[in-house]
Design a protein around this motif. Structure first.
Motif, PDB file in Angstrom:
ATOM      1  N   GLY A  51       0.813  -1.222   0.000  1.00 23.73           N
ATOM      2  CA  GLY A  51       0.000   0.000   0.000  1.00 23.73           C
ATOM      3  C   GLY A  51       0.838   1.259   0.000  1.00 23.73           C
ATOM      4  N   LEU A  65      -6.219   0.162   3.708  1.00 23.03           N
ATOM      5  CA  LEU A  65      -5.778   1.512   3.314  1.00 23.03           C
ATOM      6  C   LEU A  65      -4.706   2.030   4.258  1.00 23.03           C
ATOM      7  CD1 LEU A  65      -9.183   3.280   2.513  1.00 23.03           C
ATOM      8  CD2 LEU A  65      -7.436   2.534   0.857  1.00 23.03           C
TER       9      LEU A  65
ATOM     10  N   ALA B  89      -8.110   4.088  -2.914  1.00 27.77           N
ATOM     11  CA  ALA B  89      -6.732   3.968  -2.426  1.00 27.77           C
ATOM     12  C   ALA B  89      -5.795   4.844  -3.262  1.00 27.77           C
ATOM     13  CB  ALA B  89      -6.283   2.509  -2.472  1.00 27.77           C
TER      14      ALA B  89
END
Lengths: 232, 232
Positions: A51, A65, B89
């Motif tokens: 991420g 997230l 995201a």
């Protein structure tokens, strides 16, 4: 579902803007570094997780997230917890105000570190005195009278006519600058901002938070530092 | 419908990040102050219009919306013009990167104005030299190797695996820092960022913009200023 907040232990710092929103919302969150130590943030900052790569704390994880930068985190949290209404215009305005607060916070830090964050305050004290004069006489009035004006235009009670996360952040700025520059702040005529900050502090969830051990005191390790020589 | 962009005439400045997005999108916009003079912004900054009160340029009007702060403007424009994919995201990540770029831009300014934006460079030259040393040796490497790392993690071609407005902003940062600190920048090993910046400059709409009179040159009135004594 619980959020994980990552921020340096021992100071309010930029993380405090996020904490205030989480506390007002009574959202479930873990203040991870306070549980496990600052080192726990290194694996994130070193890129060992999937991420988004954060440049610096604070960052928040929410499920998969990874969200960094205070204003970005608040913009993510606010609609999920009733801290901003649906209106696109209001969301853009609240975010603009938060980004302007971020600019003021950065300047509040640079007052005591004008030559660079990597040097000690003691090694840039003379430069800090020069910068503090401009900050007190020009920057504090310009920023805070802008916010006072925003509150006035929107009915006098809130940044945006109704309670939003922008009010929480204005409270924190008034708290921090009041600690760091009590004399300079006493000279500012800001009746609406002072009243707003008081009403935020009196909100039940915020009052409970401020009375808890989770709210650390201001200090000379944080962003808003009180050095009497900078508050002439 | 046309956008109205308000920003100081005569410099690229922070407005340039918005211009690059508008130009890449071939969006209809008026660069209002360049048409009518900087004074046209005063009625907005003085609060004589409805809607959000900007603290400073740049700000953009879109119909009845007034949007200030570069990252806020870009976040508004990008989904409307294909400069960011749908993914939440990715939107959060692009915005985080833009806010980190904003921090770097602010520091790039403070290098030549460490004591305060209200004083002349000549009156803070010694302090600027001290701050520039830290900026060259610590801050430029830290920020740019972070962005290099982000590009590498996302496949080596873009900030976010596909073209987004974050690439435009990284191009602008590389352009500005390359102008202001040519020696310090030559010492940085940033193959992916340099390649990314070159590919952005070669995009047809950006290439046409950069060759036009609308793209002003860098100068010592802007944010990224070249003073040889600060680039030792």
């Amino acid at each position: 579902m619980s959020y994980q907040l990552y921020y340096w232990t021992g100071i309010q710092g930029r993380g405090e803007f996020v904490r205030l929103a989480l506390e007002e919302a009574k959202a479930a969150y873990v203040d991870v570094a306070r549980q496990e130590g600052d080192e726990v943030m290194n694996t994130w900052l070193n890129g060992e997780h999937e991420g988004a790569l954060p440049y610096a704390p604070p960052f928040l994880t929410s499920g998969r997230l990874v969200i960094a930068q205070v204003a970005n985190i608040l913009q993510y949290l606010a609609p999920r917890h009733g801290l901003i209404p649906e209106s696109e215009a209001k969301r853009l305005y609240a975010h603009q105000l938060q980004l302007t607060i971020a600019d003021l916070v950065a300047e509040s830090h640079d007052v005591h570190h004008p030559v660079g964050a990597g040097l000690y305050y003691e090694d840039q004290k003379d430069e800090a005195k020069r910068r503090a004069k401009e900050f007190r006489e020009s920057r504090i009035p310009k920023f805070l009278h802008f916010f006072e004006n925003v509150v006035e235009r929107n009915g006098g009670k809130h940044a945006l006519r109704e309670f939003t996360y922008a009010d929480l952040s204005l409270f924190q700025v008034m708290s921090g600058l009041g600690y760091a520059f009590p004399k300079a702040m006493a000279r500012q005529k800001l009746p609406l901002l002072r009243d707003l900050a008081k009403r935020v502090a009196d909100r039940p969830n915020i009052a409970a938070y401020l009375a808890s051990e989770r709210r650390l005191p201001h200090s000379e390790d944080g962003i808003f530092r009180h050095y009497s020589e900078l508050d002439a």
